[in-house]
Design an enzyme around this catalytic site. Sequence first.
Site, PDB file in Angstrom:
ATOM      1  CG  HIS A 264     -37.153 -22.985   9.165  1.00  0.00           C
ATOM      2  ND1 HIS A 264     -37.826 -23.833   7.878  1.00  0.00           N
ATOM      3  CD2 HIS A 264     -37.648 -23.635   9.892  1.00  0.00           C
ATOM      4  CE1 HIS A 264     -38.248 -24.715   8.515  1.00  0.00           C
ATOM      5  NE2 HIS A 264     -38.140 -24.920  10.004  1.00  0.00           N
TER       6      HIS A 264
ATOM      7  CG  HIS B  84     -41.830 -22.874   9.339  1.00  0.00           C
ATOM      8  ND1 HIS B  84     -40.698 -22.406  10.165  1.00  0.00           N
ATOM      9  CD2 HIS B  84     -42.227 -24.022   9.947  1.00  0.00           C
ATOM     10  CE1 HIS B  84     -40.536 -23.319  11.279  1.00  0.00           C
ATOM     11  NE2 HIS B  84     -41.079 -24.291  11.095  1.00  0.00           N
TER      12      HIS B  84
ATOM     13  CB  CYS C   6     -33.205 -37.503  30.162  1.00  0.00           C
ATOM     14  SG  CYS C   6     -31.796 -36.361  30.888  1.00  0.00           S
TER      15      CYS C   6
ATOM     16  CB  CYS D 287     -34.442 -33.357  29.785  1.00  0.00           C
ATOM     17  SG  CYS D 287     -32.785 -33.356  28.744  1.00  0.00           S
TER      18      CYS D 287
ATOM     19  CB  CYS E 145     -30.042 -37.238  27.503  1.00  0.00           C
ATOM     20  SG  CYS E 145     -30.329 -35.360  27.254  1.00  0.00           S
TER      21      CYS E 145
ATOM     22  CG  HIS F  51     -28.622 -33.906  31.377  1.00  0.00           C
ATOM     23  ND1 HIS F  51     -29.824 -33.594  30.283  1.00  0.00           N
ATOM     24  CD2 HIS F  51     -28.532 -32.795  32.102  1.00  0.00           C
ATOM     25  CE1 HIS F  51     -30.258 -32.063  31.041  1.00  0.00           C
ATOM     26  NE2 HIS F  51     -29.496 -31.944  31.961  1.00  0.00           N
TER      27      HIS F  51
ATOM     28  CE  LYS G 159     -31.415 -34.435   6.741  1.00  0.00           C
ATOM     29  NZ  LYS G 159     -31.345 -35.861   7.445  1.00  0.00           N
TER      30      LYS G 159
ATOM     31  CE  LYS H 282     -33.803 -24.448  15.036  1.00  0.00           C
ATOM     32  NZ  LYS H 282     -34.570 -24.703  16.106  1.00  0.00           N
TER      33      LYS H 282
END
Length: 528
Positions: free
Chosen positions: A68, A71, A176, A179, A193, A196, A342, A345
């Site tokens: 992105h 980088h 978690c 995970c 989490c 979850h 900001k 995603k």
Amino acid sequence: MVCLNLIWRSNLEVFSLTVTANLRLLGFAPNLLELVLPISFKIAYTKVSFMSRFYVTTPIYYVNDKPHLGHAYTTLAADVLARWHRQRGDDVFFLTGTDEHGAKVQQSAEAAGLTPQALADQNAQKFKDAWSALNISYDYFIRTSQAEHEVVVRELLQRVYDAGYIYSGEYEGLYCVGCEKFMPDGELVNGRCPLHPNQDPVAQKEKNYFFKLSAFRDKLLTKLEAGEYKVIPEGRYNEVVGKLKQGLEDISISRNSVEWGVRVPWDESQTIYVWIDALINYYSATQFVPGKKEFWPADVHLLAKDILWFHAVIWEALLLAAELPLPKVVASHGFFTIDGQKMSKSLGNVIDPLDLIKEFGLEATRYLLLSQVPFTIDGDISLARFRERYESDLANGLGNTFSRVTDMIEKFGNGNFTAQPGVITYTESTSSAVENALRLFEFDTALLAIFDIIRTIDGEIEKYKPWNMVKLDKSQEIQPLLNRWGTMLLDVSLYIKPFMPETAHNIEQGLRADKVLKTTPLFPRLSS
RNA sequence: CGCGGGGUGGAGAAGUGGCAUCUCGCCUGGCUCAUAACCAGGAGAUCGUGGGUUCAAAUCCCACCCCCGCAACCA
């Protein structure tokens, strides 16, 4: 003969003949040959450190991500520094690459039905493609899954272990179960989490190896305060020193549950924590890439502010533990916001550098990214502002000025142009301005100084008004002016070469032709 | 009392005691070689707020408000 050598290495083809003819050696200093060019091109090379090496790195990017803008920015900055040093005759090693180990890659690979290596292969290629599109001149692309890298990592860690800086301990954290991983506090939402939210994370312990980071606090502080390695900018330096003064805790450097990683040399049941493995790339590349051993320690690690702690403290502590020299400068830059927000995603406003290239072209993208955001602070990117700047600086500025000068050479000078030694003194100040700026990573300031030459050329054209001189039968007085302006443009091409290599090339080509003719615009207007 | 960075014309920045600077944008005029580009002139800032030191403060001191990072195994 030294002179010739330097000139060839400096890529100053345009002027090389004139320069060699006029070179005069002034004297020697212990590692420094000072050359004086008694002509007034006064390129950025009046003083040339003889045979100096320059090793610049970018972070290695995590293959779980796509390239992105962030980088791209770091890598572009490193590219400009690398090109600039090559141009002044330094022996340059520019390293970038990908960080490929760790739990996240392992999980993503499983989810995609791939082996971690296959996923890494795929995504590393995306970074290579992006850097190729941005014309990044890296010398080596390192991947942490390379066997050569792993060998060096294991060696280095073994050395730290043998020196007594690693001990076995227990890591305790919130785990978690969904995970199957430990959750750092920052990732928890309301204590749970985010993936979850229906189950509480449980406190769990696992055996880990710990690095005695705390043992290096005083040494690091001393070295920082003595300037043995520098953290740039000053604000970040203060931050690092401040935190160091608050104390250091040992850190866990191995994982029990992560398969995809480098095995701990003295305990094959554990893998090395991905960050530790990743940091060592800067050193490992110099060890296994042929002919690069002399490049350690690095001159500059470029990175974004979020990973400064790793690069300014943990990395140096590891090196000290392994009795290796420290990098000279750790330079961190800010984050981008997109139209004031900001980049994230979830907001869906992540800008792909390739989209910028699509809209503005490669050269303009390089210019816009580096000129519109001061290096060290957070900067806002807005496409509207980029368009504005493209028009004003590149189309109306550099591009138009190149057009009008070449057009006048064609119309008023019958295509005759001779680069003019001995006339231009103007760009002498530019050379030091660019040098000073780049030494401080102020890419925007450097570009501003270079583009000042464009404003000067435009001003002079307006002052002399060659189109009137033709009418007043002063044609013979025009040629020297055309030579002067053309030469100033050649100077511009020299200065912008690290930033916009193709544009620099086009300007040179245009002015080195037997008959200089007006050419197609360097930067066409966006609307057309 | 956790640590640090910052708040300067519409935008982005420079400026650490002495006429507030630069780039972009905006307005007016000029020019025509050039990509409706270029040049000149201009408008526009009580330098976050309040107090203090000083002949003099954006700059030093105190208090406060606001924004943003860091707060450590978050690639």
